[in-house]
Design a protein around this motif. Structure first.
Motif, PDB file in Angstrom:
ATOM      1  N   ARG A  51      -1.323  -4.184 -18.824  1.00 39.84           N
ATOM      2  CA  ARG A  51      -1.484  -5.342 -17.934  1.00 39.84           C
ATOM      3  C   ARG A  51      -0.195  -6.159 -17.819  1.00 39.84           C
ATOM      4  N   ASN A  93     -11.162   1.354 -15.316  1.00 42.33           N
ATOM      5  CA  ASN A  93     -10.481   0.788 -14.153  1.00 42.33           C
ATOM      6  C   ASN A  93     -10.060  -0.633 -14.486  1.00 42.33           C
ATOM      7  N   PRO A  95      -7.009  -3.872 -14.722  1.00 40.59           N
ATOM      8  CA  PRO A  95      -5.603  -4.092 -15.090  1.00 40.59           C
ATOM      9  C   PRO A  95      -5.158  -3.363 -16.357  1.00 40.59           C
ATOM     10  N   LEU A  98      -3.633   2.660 -15.795  1.00 38.51           N
ATOM     11  CA  LEU A  98      -2.367   2.988 -15.127  1.00 38.51           C
ATOM     12  C   LEU A  98      -2.413   4.437 -14.656  1.00 38.51           C
ATOM     13  N   SER A  99      -1.820   4.680 -13.488  1.00 37.64           N
ATOM     14  CA  SER A  99      -1.756   6.032 -12.939  1.00 37.64           C
ATOM     15  C   SER A  99      -0.431   6.695 -13.330  1.00 37.64           C
ATOM     16  N   MET A 126       6.279   2.116  -8.149  1.00 39.12           N
ATOM     17  CA  MET A 126       5.195   1.582  -7.321  1.00 39.12           C
ATOM     18  C   MET A 126       4.779   2.635  -6.305  1.00 39.12           C
ATOM     19  N   ARG A 128       1.722   2.924  -3.197  1.00 37.40           N
ATOM     20  CA  ARG A 128       0.586   2.355  -2.476  1.00 37.40           C
ATOM     21  C   ARG A 128       0.118   1.048  -3.117  1.00 37.40           C
ATOM     22  N   GLY A 129       1.091   0.231  -3.493  1.00 33.51           N
ATOM     23  CA  GLY A 129       0.770  -1.096  -4.003  1.00 33.51           C
ATOM     24  C   GLY A 129       0.366  -1.150  -5.462  1.00 33.51           C
ATOM     25  N   ARG A 130       0.363   0.013  -6.157  1.00 35.63           N
ATOM     26  CA  ARG A 130      -0.035   0.015  -7.572  1.00 35.63           C
ATOM     27  C   ARG A 130       1.101   0.556  -8.428  1.00 35.63           C
ATOM     28  N   GLN A 132       2.890   2.677 -11.308  1.00 30.26           N
ATOM     29  CA  GLN A 132       2.637   3.998 -11.869  1.00 30.26           C
ATOM     30  C   GLN A 132       3.893   4.483 -12.592  1.00 30.26           C
TER      31      GLN A 132
END
Length: 744
Positions: A51, A93, A95, A98-99, A126, A128-130, A132
Motif C-alpha cells: 500500500r 483485492n 490496496p 499488486l499485479s 504503471m 492502466r492506472g495501477r 505493477q
C-alpha cells in the motif's frame, strides 16, 4: 555434544532431509553445507508494504500469490504471465494487492502458483492506472514467514539466496544452514589462511566469515566474508600450482645446450624467411631453458599462423644436436600427419631417410607413429624411436602405448594442450630416465588471468606477430532469416573463388547420414554453453556434411566443380585421400566438420563458409577461419546463421566478425561463457570447481594470491609450517579434480 564439520548432515538436520540434500545437491556433511555459499542477497533496506509502494523506484517486498494466469500475446510471439500477490494473508483485492507481469516467464508460471510466498524485487511501474512490477526477480520463501513478526525480523537484513533445486528451495537451505550454524562449533574450524596474510589484507577469521556470509547483519558483512573466501580460494589454487612448479623444478633433467655448427645452425641458414622478433625472443628463452639441468615447463600460445611450429622445431633440433630425441604429440591423425609432412618439408635436405646411426651433422630422421598405420610401418617407427635412430618422433595417442620406447627422450612438445589430460602427458614423459623438457603449444589465445589460474605451474610465452605474407581475413555474419536470398549468393561467391583459381571450405556442425552423433564437435556443449547464461540454439535441425554435400552437388552455381567430403568417421585412407585431392587443387570445395579446425594447411584456400555458425564457440570460429588466407591471398569467412536477429547466440558471431585479435576474442569468450569450464569442467564432466572466485572479475585477487603463494612455497616447500593450508589444498583439489590444473 557439538557437531564437527565432518559430521554427516543427516545427523544434524535429520535422516530424511539429509538424504534429500545428498541426492539433490551432493551435500553430505555439515562442512559441505557451510561451503554452499549464497549466490546473491535480497532485501537491501526496509521491506516495502504494497500500500506504500512509490512509483518508479526500486523496491523489495514479501507477498503471497493470490492468483496466476498465462496467455499467448496477440501482437508478438511468446506468452505473458500475470500474477496477483498480496502482503496481507486472506486479502485478494484492494490496496494490499499488486499485479506482477512476466514476459515469456515459463519459470514464473510454473513456480508462482496460488499460496506460494516469495520475496520480489523490481522497479515500480504503471499500467492502466495501477501500479505493477514487470519481470521482477524473486525468491521463494517459507510460507510460515508471511506475518508481521517475520517481516519485521527480516526488514533491513540481507536475505541469502542459495543455489537451489525445485525439490530444495532456497528457504529450505537457509533453514538447514541455521540448524548447522547452531550445531557446529565454528571456533574449531581450521584456519587455512596464514595469520600474516589475514592481517595483511584485513580479513576475518574462518569462523567469523562463515557467520557473516550466511547470516549477515548488513551488506558490508557478506561482502567482507566473500572477500575472505575469494582470496582463500585463490591462495589454495595458486599454492597448489606453486608447489607443483617447485617440485617439478627439483627433478633432474637432460640438459641440451645449443651447439654451434649443428643441425639448428644449418636449419636457420636455410630458412627462406626471416624469423619474427617474437620467434627470435621465444627461441632464446627456450634455448636457455633447454640447457638447464632441471626440466623446462613452458606454455607457448599464439595466433593461428604465428609460427609456433617453427619455434618448436628449432627447440627440437637443439635437443637432437646434443644427441637426444624429441617427441611431438598431436591430438588427431590428420594433425599428426600434417605435422610430420610439414616438419619434413621445412627441414628439406636436413631429413635423413632411415639411415642407421641416428641424427648427425648431416641430417635427422623424422618418424610418424599413429594407431591406423600398418603393422610394418608401426614396427619401423617403434624401432627407430627405441634405437635412437629417429631424432624426432611425431604421433598421436599411439605414442603413449607401453610398447613405445625412446633411447634418450629430451623434449616433449604437446600441440593443442586442451585435448590432452595430465595422465597422458605424464605417460609420455615417463618414457625417459630423466624428466624431459616440456613445451605445450596452443593456438587458442588465453587471457592473462585464465593462464595464471589454469597454467600457473607453466611459464608462458606469447607470439603476437604474424609472419610476413599472411593476409588479413575478412569475416561477415550472414543472417538468412532477414536475408533469405543470401543463401544463393553464398554459393555464387564460392564459384567466384574457384574460378579465380582458389578453393573453398564449407564447415558443418554434424556429419549426418545416420552417423548418430554431433560430428566432430567434441567440445561443443561445454565450450559454447557451459556455465553460461545463454540459452541453447533454437531447436533447428543442425546442418550436416552429408546433406550439404548432396545439395552442393546439384547447386547450379557450382556446376562442374568437384565437391569433396571430410569428417572424423571416414577411415584414415579416405581422410588422407580427401585432404590430398584438396591440397593438390583437384577439389574446389571441401565440405567438412571441425576436423579441419587445427593443423590443416592449404595455402590456396581463401573462402570459408561456416553453416550454423551459432553452434560453435568463439574459440572454434577463430580457429576455423585461420585455415584461409594462408598463402598470400586475402581470406574471407562467412558466418551463416538461421537464428533471428537479437538472439543471444548471434552476439558471439558479431564479436568474431568485429575482431581478428585472438586475445581480444578470448576475453569476449570468457565474458560470454562466464566461468563454466575454465578449469576443465568440460573435460572432467564436473561443473566448475570455483565457488566464489571469478577469473574475469578477480584477476587482481589471483595475482596477489600468486605472489603470496610463491613466497610461501619458497620459504616452506612442503608447507610443514602451514598444515591447515596443506589440508585445504588436499581437500579442495583431490586427485580427480586436480587434473584441471593442467587443462586448458
Amino acid at each position: 555434544m557439538r557437531a564437527e564439520r565432518s559430521t554427516g548432515l543427516d545427523r544434524v538436520i535429520g535422516a530424511r532431509s539429509g538424504k534429500k540434500f545428498a541426492e539433490q545437491l551432493g551435500i553430505a556433511t555439515a562442512g559441505e553445507l557451510l561451503g554452499h555459499f549464497p549466490r546473491r542477497y535480497l532485501a537491501r533496506g526496509e521491506l516495502t508494504p504494497i500500500r506504500e509502494l512509490p512509483f518508479d523506484e526500486d523496491v523489495t517486498l514479501m507477498a503471497q500469490v493470490v492468483s496466476s494466469s498465462t496467455r499467448r500475446m496477440n501482437t508478438r510471439k511468446g506468452s505473458i504471465t500475470e500474477v496477483l500477490v498480496s502482503d496481507r494473508p486472506g486479502q485478494t483485492n484492494g490496496p494490499s494487492t499488486l499485479s506482477l507481469t512476466f514476459f515469456n516467464g515459463v519459470k514464473a508460471s510454473r513456480q508462482l502458483t496460488r499460496g506460494v510466498v516469495a520475496m520480489f524485487s523490481g522497479r515500480v511501474g504503471m499500467y492502466r492506472g495501477r501500479l505493477q512490477l514487470t519481470n521482477p526477480i524473486y525468491e521463494l520463501l517459507d510460507p510460515e514467514e508471511l506475518d508481521a513478526e517475520a517481516a519485521a525480523k527480516l526488514a533491513g537484513r540481507p536475505i541469502p539466496v542459495y543455489p537451489a533445486t525445485a525439490a530444495i528451495p532456497s528457504w529450505t537451505i537457509a533453514k538447514a544452514m541455521g540448524t548447522v550454524l547452531g550445531a557446529v562449533d565454528l571456533s574449531s574450524v581450521p584456519e587455512s589462511l596464514p595469520e600474516r596474510l589475514r592481517r595483511k589484507y584485513g580479513l576475518p577469521s574462518a569462523a567469523e566469515a562463515y557467520r557473516m556470509i550466511h547470516v549477515p547483519e548488513n551488506d558490508a558483512e557478506w561482502r567482507i566474508a566473500q572477500q575472505r573466501f575469494r582470496f582463500e580460494e585463490a591462495l589454495v589454487l595458486q599454492t597448489a600450482l606453486a608447489r607443483r612448479r617447485a617440485q617439478h623444478a627439483a627433478l633432474p633433467s637432460r640438459p641440451s645446450p645449443a651447439r654451434r655448427g649443428g643441425l639448428l645452425d644449418a636449419f636457420d641458414r636455410g630458412l627462406p624467411f626471416e624469423l619474427t622478433a617474437g620467434q627470435r625472443d621465444v627461441g632464446e628463452v627456450l634455448a636457455h631453458e633447454l640447457s638447464q639441468p632441471h626440466p623446462m615447463n613452458r606454455l607457448l600460445q599464439g595466433e593461428v599462423g604465428s609460427g609456433k611450429t617453427v619455434v618448436a622445431l628449432r627447440a627440437m633440433l637443439q635437443v637432437v644436436d646434443d644427441g637426444g630425441q624429441a617427441a611431438l604429440l598431436a591430438p588427431t591423425e590428420v594433425l599428426a600427419s600434417q605435422h610430420y609432412a610439414s616438419i619434413r618439408a621445412t627441414l628439406g635436405p636436413l631429413v635423413r631417410e632411415g639411415l642407421l646411426g641416428g641424427a648427425g651433422d648431416d641430417g635427422v630422421e623424422v618418424a610418424l607413429l599413429t594407431g591406423s598405420q600398418s603393422a610394418g610401418e608401426k614396427k619401423r617407427s617403434l624401432l627407430a624411436a627405441a634405437s635412437g635412430q629417429a631424432g624426432i618422433v611425431v604421433g598421436t595417442h599411439a605414442l603413449l602405448s607401453e610398447h613405445v620406447q625412446f633411447a634418450d627422450l629430451g623434449l616433449v612438445v604437446v600441440d593443442e594442450q586442451h585435448r590432452f589430460g595430465v595422465e597422458q602427458r605424464d605417460a609420455l614423459r615417463a618414457k625417459s630416465l630423466a624428466t624431459p623438457h616440456l613445451l605445450v603449444m596452443t593456438a587458442t589465445p588465453i587471457p592473462r588471468t585464465v593462464a595464471m589460474t589454469v597454467f600457473g605451474d607453466l611459464e608462458t610465452s606469447v607470439l603476437r606477430e604474424l609472419p610476413a605474407g599472411r593476409s588479413p581475413i575478412a569475416t561477415h555474419t550472414v543472417g538468412l532469416v532477414e536475408n533469405p536470398s543470401w543463401e544463393r549468393r553464398i554459393w555464387q561467391r564460392a564459384r567466384e573463388e574457384v574460378d579465380a583459381g582458389r578453393q573453398v571450405y564449407v564447415v558443418c556442425p554434424t556429419i549426418g547420414a545416420g552417423a548418430g552423433d554431433e560430428g566432430d564437435l567434441d567440445e561443443l556443449d561445454a565450450a559454447t554453453w557451459g556455465g553460461s547464461a545463454l540459452a541453447a540454439p533454437e531447436p533447428l535441425q543442425a546442418t550436416s556434411v552429408s546433406e550439404t554435400a548432396e545439395q552442393l552437388a546439384t547447386e547450379p552455381a557450382l556446376a562442374g566443380i568437384e565437391v569433396g567430403v571430410l569428417h572424423g568417421r571416414l577411415d584414415t585412407e579416405a581422410k588422407a585421400a580427401a585432404m590430398r585431392r584438396f591440397a593438390a587443387g583437384e577439389t574446389g570445395v571441401l565440405v567438412a566438420t571441425t576436423v579441419v579446425e587445427v593443423g590443416v594447411d592449404v595455402p590456396n584456400a581463401t573462402l570459408m563458409v561456416i553453416l550454423d555458425a551459432d553452434r560453435f564457440g568463439i574459440a572454434q570460429l577463430h580457429q576455423l577461419r585461420g585455415r584461409v588466407g594462408r598463402g598470400g591471398h586475402a581470406g574471407t569467412c562467412l558466418l551463416v546463421t538461421r537464428l533471428e536477429p537479437g538472439h543471444p547466440s548471434r552476439e558471439r558471431l558479431e564479436a568474431v566478425a568485429a575482431s581478428t585479435d585472438g586475445f581480444e576474442l578470448a576475453q569476449h569468450d570468457l565474458e560470454f561463457r562466464r566461468e563454466g569450464d575454465i578449469l576443465g569442467a568440460s573435460q572432467s564432466g564436473r561443473r566448475s570447481t570455483l565457488r566464489l572466485l571469478r577469473v574475469l572479475r578477480d584477476g587482481d585477487v589471483i595475482a596477489r594470491a600468486r605472489e603470496d603463494a610463491l613466497e610461501l612455497v619458497a620459504d616452506d616447500p612442503e608447507l610443514e609450517r602451514h598444515p591447515e593450508l596443506a589440508a585445504a589444498i588436499a581437500d579442495y583439489l583431490d586427485p580427480e579434480r586436480e587434473v584441471f590444473l593442467e587443462r586448458g
